[in-house]
Design a protein around this motif. Structure first.
Motif, short mmCIF file in Angstrom:
data_model
loop_
_atom_site.label_atom_id
_atom_site.label_comp_id
_atom_site.label_asym_id
_atom_site.label_seq_id
_atom_site.Cartn_x
_atom_site.Cartn_y
_atom_site.Cartn_z
N SER A 1 89.01 125.54 92.37
CA SER A 1 87.86 125.44 91.53
C SER A 1 87.83 123.96 91.09
CB SER A 1 87.76 126.40 90.42
OG SER A 1 87.81 127.74 91.00
N VAL A 2 88.57 123.20 90.60
CA VAL A 2 88.83 122.04 90.09
C VAL A 2 89.07 120.99 91.20
CG1 VAL A 2 89.93 120.40 88.49
CG2 VAL A 2 89.09 122.50 87.74
N HIS A 3 88.19 120.43 91.86
CA HIS A 3 88.14 119.62 93.09
C HIS A 3 87.45 118.07 92.94
CE1 HIS A 3 83.89 120.91 94.38
NE2 HIS A 3 84.38 121.79 93.80
N THR A 4 86.73 118.01 92.00
CA THR A 4 86.20 116.60 91.61
C THR A 4 86.35 116.10 90.24
OG1 THR A 4 84.09 117.62 90.77
CG2 THR A 4 84.19 117.33 93.14
N PRO A 5 86.14 114.85 90.13
CA PRO A 5 86.19 114.36 88.54
C PRO A 5 85.36 115.24 87.83
CG PRO A 5 85.95 112.46 90.08
CD PRO A 5 85.72 113.84 90.97
N GLY A 6 84.05 115.56 88.28
CA GLY A 6 83.27 116.31 87.07
C GLY A 6 83.78 117.75 86.85
N THR A 7 84.39 118.48 87.85
CA THR A 7 84.93 119.67 87.49
C THR A 7 86.28 119.62 86.41
OG1 THR A 7 85.95 119.69 89.88
CG2 THR A 7 83.95 121.06 89.27
N MET A 8 87.10 118.40 87.08
CA MET A 8 88.25 118.24 86.15
C MET A 8 87.82 118.08 84.79
SD MET A 8 91.66 117.28 86.13
CE MET A 8 91.46 118.46 84.69
N LEU A 9 86.86 117.32 84.29
CA LEU A 9 86.49 116.63 82.85
C LEU A 9 85.93 118.19 82.23
CD1 LEU A 9 85.01 113.32 83.40
CD2 LEU A 9 87.16 113.88 82.55
N ARG A 10 85.23 118.79 83.04
CA ARG A 10 84.58 120.30 82.50
C ARG A 10 85.49 121.06 82.09
NH1 ARG A 10 81.13 124.85 85.76
NH2 ARG A 10 80.97 126.10 84.19
N LEU A 11 86.79 121.46 82.91
CA LEU A 11 87.74 122.14 82.49
C LEU A 11 88.46 121.42 81.33
CD1 LEU A 11 89.35 124.76 83.37
CD2 LEU A 11 91.01 123.12 84.47
N ARG A 12 88.85 120.21 81.38
CA ARG A 12 89.59 119.64 80.26
C ARG A 12 88.76 119.77 78.95
NH1 ARG A 12 93.33 115.25 79.63
NH2 ARG A 12 92.72 113.47 78.02
N GLU A 13 87.58 119.56 78.72
CA GLU A 13 86.61 119.76 77.74
C GLU A 13 86.73 121.02 77.11
OE1 GLU A 13 82.31 118.87 76.08
OE2 GLU A 13 82.63 118.35 78.21
N ALA A 14 86.69 121.99 77.91
CA ALA A 14 86.82 123.38 77.55
C ALA A 14 88.15 124.06 77.29
CB ALA A 14 86.27 124.46 78.82
#
Length: 322
Positions: free
Chosen positions: A174-187
């Motif tokens: 599910s986390v495979h791009t910088p965008g998905t990484m930052l989304r998970l980190r923010e949440a």
């Protein structure tokens, strides 16, 4: 910065022989697998957690070879819809965080995991198209019901042990791009960041230098893997980025992994290393060798030779020329 290696490469060597070999090559840090996909050839987690004297002896051997442990790695899928897969993966992650704290290792590397598409699913579902809208519904359910609740809990656990979690941005998870990484980190929290591997960015069409800027601006790079990728444009024209051709069929794949310097030139790697420093990363560059054209020793040795000239060893304390 320090030059390191992910020691899963040398799983056929004993712990002592591995330490001797990598230190003889000028390596300064080792990343150790505790189980999951990397295996546990050099780090028997239950033995070390249960026996303090063995743990101290283990740590001393590493120090005696002039090495540090950059990370403990337990790559697996803790969100797999089948509990026979997800439960051991979750237990391994918890134990790996506990062991990292005991060994004073600051980072635990793993994957984000990929859930199924509903509670009774049997296999992971990796949505990569926004339409038809079914995929958006799956993605929303995965993040709200599985990813965010799970990683919020693990962020709290990691913070309680003063550990950072490095998620490798890898296709199929599910986390495979910088965008998905930052989304998970923010949440979920700042203990969660990236174990950044350029090889998985290149095949997705992501520029690693720009990814470093995006993640580095948020202090979200916890660890770094050094691995290369080559793109085969004729095969890409036929199979696309999400090529399902077996890794062993390299002649017919759209892309495949290479050792450092054999997919991209040294200037590209110099830019990557320099941008890491520019955005505050001054930790370990850990070699991961999965080049199907080279033996373990040759691929590893060439990666060391290609990285040594561009690694930044001495950080600037002040602009001396001003």
């Amino acid at each position: 910065m320090k030059l390191g290696v992910f020691t899963v490469l040398f799983s056929d060597k004993s712990f002592d022989d591995m330490l001797q070999y990598v230190s003889s090559k000028g390596i300064e840090a080792i990343e150790l697998g505790t189980g999951g996909y990397p295996g546990d050839a050099h780090c028997k987690i239950d033995e070390l957690l249960q026996d303090n004297s063995r743990l101290l002896e283990y740590k001393q051997k590493i120090e005696d070879h002039g090495l540090i442990i950059s990370a403990l790695s337990c790559h697996s899928n803790p969100l797999h819809p089948q509990t026979i897969v997800s439960q051991p993966a979750d237990e391994l992650l918890v134990k790996t965080i506990q062991l990292a704290a005991k060994l004073e290792v600051p980072v635990v590397n793993t994957f984000s995991g990929c859930p199924g598409d509903h509670e009774n699913a049997l296999y992971p579902n990796w949505p990569i198209s926004p339409w038809p809208h079914d995929f958006q519904e799956v993605l929303k359910w995965q993040w709200e019901e599985k990813l965010i609740p799970y990683w919020k809990e693990k962020n709290e656990l990691a913070q309680a042990h003063n550990i950072k979690i490095g998620l490798e941005l890898h296709g199929g998870f599910s986390v495979h791009t910088p965008g998905t990484m930052l989304r998970l980190r923010e949440a979920c929290g700042s203990a969660i960041g990236a174990n950044l591997d350029p090889s998985h960015l290149w095949w997705q069409g992501i520029d690693p230098v720009e990814a470093i800027k995006l993640l580095g601006s948020e202090n979200a790079i916890h660890h770094f893997h050094a691995k290369d990728t080559i793109m085969d444009q004729p095969n890409m024209n036929r199979n696309g980025l999400t090529d399902m051709t077996d890794y062993s069929d390299m002649k017919n794949r759209s892309w495949y992994f290479r050792t450092v310097g054999f997919g991209h030139d040294q200037k590209t790697w110099a830019d990557i290393i320099s941008t890491l420093r520019l955005y505050g990363y001054d930790y370990v560059v850990s070699i991961e060798h999965e080049d199907g054209l080279m033996s373990i020793d040759e691929g590893f040795t060439k990666a060391v030779e290609n990285l040594k000239p561009v690694i930044v060893k001495e950080s600037v304390s002040k602009m001396w020329w001003r």
